[in-house]
Scaffold this motif. Sequence first.
Motif, PDB file in Angstrom:
ATOM      1  N   THR A  10       0.811  -1.222   0.000  1.00 37.20           N
ATOM      2  CA  THR A  10       0.000   0.000   0.000  1.00 37.20           C
ATOM      3  C   THR A  10       0.848   1.277   0.000  1.00 37.20           C
ATOM      4  N   GLY A  11       2.156   1.144   0.034  1.00 34.18           N
ATOM      5  CA  GLY A  11       3.014   2.323   0.088  1.00 34.18           C
ATOM      6  C   GLY A  11       3.368   2.852  -1.295  1.00 34.18           C
ATOM      7  N   SER A  12       4.298   3.784  -1.304  1.00 38.26           N
ATOM      8  CA  SER A  12       4.693   4.439  -2.552  1.00 38.26           C
ATOM      9  C   SER A  12       5.290   3.422  -3.546  1.00 38.26           C
ATOM     10  N   ILE A  13       6.245   2.622  -3.109  1.00 37.02           N
ATOM     11  CA  ILE A  13       6.847   1.620  -3.999  1.00 37.02           C
ATOM     12  C   ILE A  13       5.845   0.498  -4.294  1.00 37.02           C
ATOM     13  N   GLY A  35       0.740  -2.541   6.531  1.00 35.03           N
ATOM     14  CA  GLY A  35       0.803  -2.308   7.972  1.00 35.03           C
ATOM     15  C   GLY A  35      -0.591  -2.171   8.547  1.00 35.03           C
ATOM     16  N   TYR A  56      -0.212  -6.282   9.321  1.00 33.89           N
ATOM     17  CA  TYR A  56       0.613  -6.414  10.527  1.00 33.89           C
ATOM     18  C   TYR A  56      -0.238  -6.318  11.795  1.00 33.89           C
ATOM     19  N   ALA A 120      13.609  -2.854  -2.172  1.00 35.06           N
ATOM     20  CA  ALA A 120      13.430  -1.406  -1.986  1.00 35.06           C
ATOM     21  C   ALA A 120      13.829  -1.052  -0.559  1.00 35.06           C
ATOM     22  N   GLU A 123      16.815  -0.486   4.639  1.00 33.50           N
ATOM     23  CA  GLU A 123      17.232  -0.814   6.002  1.00 33.50           C
ATOM     24  C   GLU A 123      17.831  -2.225   6.074  1.00 33.50           C
ATOM     25  N   ASP A 147      15.931   0.736  -5.453  1.00 32.96           N
ATOM     26  CA  ASP A 147      16.346   2.111  -5.230  1.00 32.96           C
ATOM     27  C   ASP A 147      16.955   2.641  -6.534  1.00 32.96           C
ATOM     28  N   GLY A 202       7.443   8.165  -0.264  1.00 32.16           N
ATOM     29  CA  GLY A 202       6.830   8.082   1.063  1.00 32.16           C
ATOM     30  C   GLY A 202       7.402   9.173   1.970  1.00 32.16           C
TER      31      GLY A 202
HETATM   32  P1  NAD Z   1       5.710   4.083   2.335  1.00 38.40           P
HETATM   33  O1  NAD Z   1       5.669   4.649   3.692  1.00 38.40           O
HETATM   34  O2  NAD Z   1       5.034   4.794   1.240  1.00 38.40           O
HETATM   35  O3  NAD Z   1       5.130   2.586   2.367  1.00 38.40           O
HETATM   36  C1  NAD Z   1       5.532   1.643   3.309  1.00 38.40           C
HETATM   37  C2  NAD Z   1       4.750   0.362   3.181  1.00 38.40           C
HETATM   38  O4  NAD Z   1       5.156  -0.494   4.258  1.00 38.40           O
HETATM   39  C3  NAD Z   1       3.234   0.518   3.307  1.00 38.40           C
HETATM   40  O5  NAD Z   1       2.585  -0.403   2.465  1.00 38.40           O
HETATM   41  C4  NAD Z   1       2.972   0.129   4.755  1.00 38.40           C
HETATM   42  O6  NAD Z   1       1.672  -0.413   4.956  1.00 38.40           O
HETATM   43  C5  NAD Z   1       4.014  -0.954   4.942  1.00 38.40           C
HETATM   44  N1  NAD Z   1       4.324  -1.174   6.341  1.00 38.40           N
HETATM   45  C6  NAD Z   1       4.811  -0.282   7.232  1.00 38.40           C
HETATM   46  N2  NAD Z   1       4.941  -0.865   8.437  1.00 38.40           N
HETATM   47  C7  NAD Z   1       4.530  -2.141   8.286  1.00 38.40           C
HETATM   48  C8  NAD Z   1       4.414  -3.254   9.144  1.00 38.40           C
HETATM   49  N3  NAD Z   1       4.732  -3.160  10.438  1.00 38.40           N
HETATM   50  N4  NAD Z   1       3.974  -4.417   8.628  1.00 38.40           N
HETATM   51  C9  NAD Z   1       3.621  -4.521   7.344  1.00 38.40           C
HETATM   52  N5  NAD Z   1       3.709  -3.510   6.481  1.00 38.40           N
HETATM   53  C10 NAD Z   1       4.154  -2.340   6.955  1.00 38.40           C
HETATM   54  O7  NAD Z   1       7.246   3.856   2.009  1.00 38.40           O
HETATM   55  P2  NAD Z   1       7.978   3.871   0.589  1.00 38.40           P
HETATM   56  O8  NAD Z   1       8.367   5.263   0.268  1.00 38.40           O
HETATM   57  O9  NAD Z   1       7.208   3.071  -0.403  1.00 38.40           O
HETATM   58  O10 NAD Z   1       9.326   3.118   0.961  1.00 38.40           O
HETATM   59  C11 NAD Z   1       9.417   1.722   1.180  1.00 38.40           C
HETATM   60  C12 NAD Z   1      10.889   1.336   1.257  1.00 38.40           C
HETATM   61  O11 NAD Z   1      11.476   1.589  -0.003  1.00 38.40           O
HETATM   62  C13 NAD Z   1      11.701   2.137   2.265  1.00 38.40           C
HETATM   63  O12 NAD Z   1      12.682   1.326   2.836  1.00 38.40           O
HETATM   64  C14 NAD Z   1      12.351   3.217   1.423  1.00 38.40           C
HETATM   65  O13 NAD Z   1      13.554   3.670   1.955  1.00 38.40           O
HETATM   66  C15 NAD Z   1      12.571   2.472   0.120  1.00 38.40           C
HETATM   67  N6  NAD Z   1      12.639   3.333  -1.063  1.00 38.40           N
HETATM   68  C16 NAD Z   1      11.566   4.072  -1.438  1.00 38.40           C
HETATM   69  C17 NAD Z   1      11.637   4.888  -2.551  1.00 38.40           C
HETATM   70  C18 NAD Z   1      10.449   5.703  -3.003  1.00 38.40           C
HETATM   71  O14 NAD Z   1      10.498   6.299  -4.072  1.00 38.40           O
HETATM   72  N7  NAD Z   1       9.366   5.760  -2.272  1.00 38.40           N
HETATM   73  C19 NAD Z   1      12.816   4.952  -3.314  1.00 38.40           C
HETATM   74  C20 NAD Z   1      13.891   4.164  -2.922  1.00 38.40           C
HETATM   75  C21 NAD Z   1      13.785   3.355  -1.800  1.00 38.40           C
END
Ligand code: NAD
Length: 380
Positions: A10-13, A35, A56, A120, A123, A147, A202
């Motif tokens: 559900t997040g950005s990626i 989450g 989660y 992605a 961490e 990334d 995100g």
């Molecule tokens: P986001 O906050 O948009 O999404 C995070 C996702 O993780 C959501 O689907 C959320 O529901 C899920 N989540 C969070 N806690 C959880 C839990 N306890 N159990 C299950 N699911 C859980 O984040 P994002 O920007 O998509 O980034 C995700 C990862 O990708 C990060 O590590 C970030 O550093 C990396 N990243 C993101 C981008 C980007 O363009 N957004 C680019 C490079 C790397």
Amino acid sequence: MKKIAILGSTGSIGTQTLEIVREHKDIEIVALSAGTNIKLLEKQIREFRPKVAAVYDEKAAKELAHNLRDIDLEIVSGMDGLIQVAEIKDSQMLVTAIVGMIGIVPTVHAIRAGKDIALANKETLVTAGHIIMPLAEEYGVNILPVDSEHSAIYQSMNGENRSQIEKLLITASGGPFRTLDKSKFDNIELEDALKHPNWSMGQKITIDSATMVNKGLEVMEAKWLFDIDLENIQVVVHPQSVIHSMVQYIDGAVIAQLGTPDMKIPIQYALYFPDRKPLGGERLDFASLAQMTFEKPDFDKFKGLSLAFDAAKCGGSMPTVFNAANERAVAKFLSRKIEFNKIPEIIEFAMQSHKVMAAPSIDNILNIEQATYEMIESRW
Ligand code: NAD
Ligand code: MG
């Protein structure tokens, strides 16, 4: 048909991954997880029909199960649920689009189950690269970077001999405060920090870009992913974000990957590697691209970046402390409990208070993460 599972759909990626799957119709989604956002997860489940979904939060998982009682699927929760998604039978690849160190354990399980990882979640390598990379080699799975910088490096290594690499040049936009005078850093508002000049991401990573901590995490990620010494990784500030990173070879040749700042390019590259697939969207127009400029990073202004190099040099458990302290500090900044300038201050304090462990196990890493959180909570 290729079958994949997604952690953090559900997040950005996660949502952009599903957009690619929707577009090409040649990938089957076998498991999804989130989450707490069960509204969006429900929509995704109704569209992509996975066999398993993990939420989660247990209460939210129950609510989702109730809302989806007309659909045949297994709904799981907690860490066990994430692990089930990671190792689900049939899937060939796990996309780790989850944010935070919570991604480490499921990733280990996926590797042990023989799944390729579209990584992605930075961490994972920042804190446990010394465990993840040898494990991936042992199980013969690919770690495909999502990334954009690491994807650019990966693409720039295609067909090359890795032992002939001289250095990696990781580009950074410099974030929204690249030209802001250091004296004004005290007055930075949350809204200003959330405005990234080029990328839409995100919230957590957007703040990390404003502090340049993100670049520090990417340096650590690159060190493990490409097995390169820290001295051979250089950060180059490139405000236009056209060059996504570069590789310099021993003959002085530099190979770069360029493109519009669209995360779908690296996500799709990881999903289909070694193939490329059509992807819509804007193209670079070199005729109207007035200029590409480059600068040295300002380590004095962006203390978080300088601390990241310190943590990387120190190694062992220090990157975990760096990452955990930053995570907690960013969460506090996002909820307006601390000021922007406090973020590097908290990281530095946590690092100074930590006694380094040379090769921490996953349990050590998670315990150190917890201890760092608790220490910060007790002071700020
Ligand atoms: P986001 O906050 O948009 O999404 C995070 C996702 O993780 C959501 O689907 C959320 O529901 C899920 N989540 C969070 N806690 C959880 C839990 N306890 N159990 C299950 N699911 C859980 O984040 P994002 O920007 O998509 O980034 C995700 C990862 O990708 C990060 O590590 C970030 O550093 C990396 N990243 C993101 C981008 C980007 O363009 N957004 C680019 C490079 C790397
Ligand atoms: Mg990046």
